[in-house]
Design an enzyme around this catalytic site. Structure first.
Site, PDB file in Angstrom:
ATOM      1  N   ASP A 173       7.368  -0.488   4.272  1.00  0.00           N
ATOM      2  CA  ASP A 173       6.005  -1.103   4.373  1.00  0.00           C
ATOM      3  C   ASP A 173       5.322  -1.406   3.320  1.00  0.00           C
ATOM      4  O   ASP A 173       5.658  -1.084   2.127  1.00  0.00           O
ATOM      5  CB  ASP A 173       5.422   0.569   4.578  1.00  0.00           C
ATOM      6  CG  ASP A 173       3.924   0.678   4.893  1.00  0.00           C
ATOM      7  OD1 ASP A 173       3.710   0.590   6.218  1.00  0.00           O
ATOM      8  OD2 ASP A 173       3.241   0.824   4.037  1.00  0.00           O
ATOM      9  N   ILE A 174       4.444  -2.308   3.521  1.00  0.00           N
ATOM     10  CA  ILE A 174       3.690  -2.898   2.442  1.00  0.00           C
ATOM     11  C   ILE A 174       3.029  -2.201   1.614  1.00  0.00           C
ATOM     12  O   ILE A 174       2.100  -1.464   2.394  1.00  0.00           O
ATOM     13  CB  ILE A 174       3.186  -4.235   3.002  1.00  0.00           C
ATOM     14  CG1 ILE A 174       3.855  -5.161   3.672  1.00  0.00           C
ATOM     15  CG2 ILE A 174       2.491  -5.051   1.652  1.00  0.00           C
ATOM     16  CD1 ILE A 174       3.473  -6.419   4.350  1.00  0.00           C
ATOM     17  N   ASN A 216      -5.563  -6.464   2.523  1.00  0.00           N
ATOM     18  CA  ASN A 216      -6.567  -7.007   3.861  1.00  0.00           C
ATOM     19  C   ASN A 216      -7.901  -7.203   3.382  1.00  0.00           C
ATOM     20  O   ASN A 216      -8.413  -8.107   3.767  1.00  0.00           O
ATOM     21  CB  ASN A 216      -6.063  -6.358   4.719  1.00  0.00           C
ATOM     22  CG  ASN A 216      -4.942  -6.888   5.689  1.00  0.00           C
ATOM     23  OD1 ASN A 216      -4.677  -8.274   5.607  1.00  0.00           O
ATOM     24  ND2 ASN A 216      -4.367  -6.259   6.591  1.00  0.00           N
ATOM     25  N   ASP A 254      -1.872 -11.666   7.253  1.00  0.00           N
ATOM     26  CA  ASP A 254      -0.863 -12.265   8.322  1.00  0.00           C
ATOM     27  C   ASP A 254       0.045 -13.306   7.640  1.00  0.00           C
ATOM     28  O   ASP A 254       1.411 -12.999   7.838  1.00  0.00           O
ATOM     29  CB  ASP A 254      -1.570 -12.913   9.505  1.00  0.00           C
ATOM     30  CG  ASP A 254      -2.319 -12.231  10.443  1.00  0.00           C
ATOM     31  OD1 ASP A 254      -2.065 -10.949  10.390  1.00  0.00           O
ATOM     32  OD2 ASP A 254      -3.080 -12.712  11.260  1.00  0.00           O
ATOM     33  N   GLU A 291       2.010  -3.127   9.430  1.00  0.00           N
ATOM     34  CA  GLU A 291       2.679  -3.779   8.401  1.00  0.00           C
ATOM     35  C   GLU A 291       4.108  -3.112   8.192  1.00  0.00           C
ATOM     36  O   GLU A 291       5.002  -3.345   6.995  1.00  0.00           O
ATOM     37  CB  GLU A 291       1.844  -3.722   7.264  1.00  0.00           C
ATOM     38  CG  GLU A 291       1.698  -1.976   6.494  1.00  0.00           C
ATOM     39  CD  GLU A 291       0.640  -1.398   7.047  1.00  0.00           C
ATOM     40  OE1 GLU A 291       0.109  -0.381   6.330  1.00  0.00           O
ATOM     41  OE2 GLU A 291       0.094  -1.692   8.173  1.00  0.00           O
TER      42      GLU A 291
END
Length: 325
Positions: A190-191, A198, A207, A233
Site C-alpha cells: 500500500d502506498i 492525491n 494515477d 492504491e
C-alpha cells in the site's frame, strides 16, 4: 446447497446448477476443493465463485464477434452447398459421357467434353479455395479479437496489472498446488500517505504514481508470479513455489526500488516527493481459504503502517505483536 448452508439466491443457484450439470470442469474442481477442506461457503466465497466462473462478461466486442461469426458460418454453408452442387454437376457430365461412349459417339468429342468439364471444375475449385482462404483469414482476426477481449476482461485498465477476476483464478489454481505441499506466498503493498499525495498534487499525478508502482512490481517479481491490483492504491503479488523467506526478499527489493524512484510532474517538470510503500507478507497454510491468507497479509500490512511505514512486516511479526498485545 442446503447441505452447505448456501442461500438460494439466483446467483448461488446459477453456480450450483452448473456444478450439478457437470459441464464446467474448473468450477467443479474449485467447489470440490472447498468441500474437501471443509471450507465455509460464506457470502464472499459464493460471490467469487459466481463472478469468476459464471458471470457473463458481455461487451461490444463480444456482440460484434458473435455477428461476424454468424456471417462467417453462413458463408461456409454457401461454400459447402456450392461444392456439393459442383460435384453433382461433374458426376452428371461423366455419366452422360459414359452413356454416349456406349452409344458409339466419336471418342475425340467425348474427350473434349470431359476436358471442358474438368477446366470448368478447376476454375470453380480455384474460386472456392480463394473464398475459403479469405474466410480463414477472417476467422483468424475473430480469434485474435476474442483473445484480446478476454485479456482486457482480466486486466486492470489503469495499471495494466491483472485485475481481481484474474487474481482469484490464479489464486485458486496456486492453492490447489499448495495443498499438495508446494509453498505459496503473498505480498500486499500500500502506498504510504497516498490520500495526502492525491490531495496535494491531484488524482492525475496519483494515477501516474500507481502506474509507476505497478511497473516496479511487475519488474521485481518472477515470470511465474502474478502481480495484480487489489483495490485502490493496494497492489498484490502472488508467488507460487516461494516460501516466506523468499517472499520477504522480493518484498524488500520492491520496497527499496520504489523508494529510489524519482517522480516528476509531466505538465511542469516539477520534482515531487519520493513515494514509499508498506508491505505485508504471508505464506499459505494448507487447508485455509485464500481469503484467510490475504486477510492475514492485510493485517501484517497495517502493522507495517502502524509501525512507521516504509517497511515490510511478515505474519511472524504479526503473530508476535498479537501475542504481546
Amino acid at each position: 446447497m442446503a447441505e452447505q448452508r448456501i442461500p438460494a439466491t439466483p446467483t448461488n443457484f446459477a453456480v450450483w446448477y452448473q456444478y450439478y450439470a457437470g459441464g464446467h470442469d474448473d468450477l467443479r474442481n474449485a467447489i470440490d476443493l472447498l468441500i474437501d477442506h471443509n471450507r465455509p461457503f460464506d457470502s464472499r466465497t459464493n460471490r467469487d465463485l459466481f463472478e469468476t466462473y459464471i458471470a457473463p462478461h458481455v461487451s461490444a466486442v463480444v456482440v460484434d464477434t458473435s455477428e461476424r461469426l454468424r456471417i462467417l458460418m453462413g458463408a461456409a454453408k454457401e461454400f459447402l452447398v456450392t461444392a456439393i452442387a459442383d460435384n453433382r454437376s461433374q458426376m452428371q457430365v461423366i455419366s452422360q459421357v459414359a452413356d454416349q461412349g456406349q452409344a458409339g459417339v466419336d471418342p475425340k468429342a467425348l474427350v473434349a467434353q470431359l476436358m471442358n468439364e474438368l477446366a470448368r471444375a478447376a476454375s470453380r475449385t480455384t474460386r472456392l479455395e480463394a473464398g475459403f482462404a479469405e474466410k480463414t483469414r477472417e476467422l483468424d482476426v475473430i480469434r485474435d479479437s476474442l483473445s484480446k477481449s478476454e485479456e482486457r476482461a482480466r486486466t486492470d485498465t489503469l495499471t495494466g496489472l491483472a485485475n481481481r477476476r484474474a487474481l482469484d483464478e490464479f489464486l485458486r489454481k496456486a492453492q490447489t498446488t499448495a495443498d499438495w505441499g508446494e509453498p505459496l506466498s503473498v505480498l500486499l503493498l500500500d502506498i504510504d500517505h497516498f490520500k495526502t499525495f492525491n490531495d496535494n498534487f491531484g488524482h492525475g499525478v496519483g494515477d501516474q504514481v500507481l502506474r509507476l508502482m505497478a511497473r516496479v512490481l511487475r519488474e521485481k517479481v518472477r515470470p511465474q508470479d502474478l502481480p495484480a491490483r487489489y483495490g485502490g492504491e493496494e497492489l498484490i503479488a502472488v508467488l507460487p513455489d516461494a516460501d516466506l523467506a523468499a517472499c520477504i526478499e522480493t518484498a524488500e527489493r520492491i520496497r527499496r526500488a520504489i523508494g529510489e524512484c524519482t517522480i516528476t510532474r509531466r505538465s511542469t517538470g516539477e520534482a515531487l516527493p519520493n513515494i514509499t510503500v508498506s508491505i505485508g507478507v504471508a505464506q499459505y497454510r494448507p487447508g485455509e481459504s485464500t481469503a484467510d491468507l490475504i486477510e492475514r497479509c492485510d493485517r501484517a500490512l497495517y502493522l507495517a503502517k502502524g509501525g512507521g511505514r516504509n517497511r515490510v512486516v511478515t505474519e511472524s511479526e504479526l503473530d508476535r505483536a498479537e501475542a504481546a498485545g
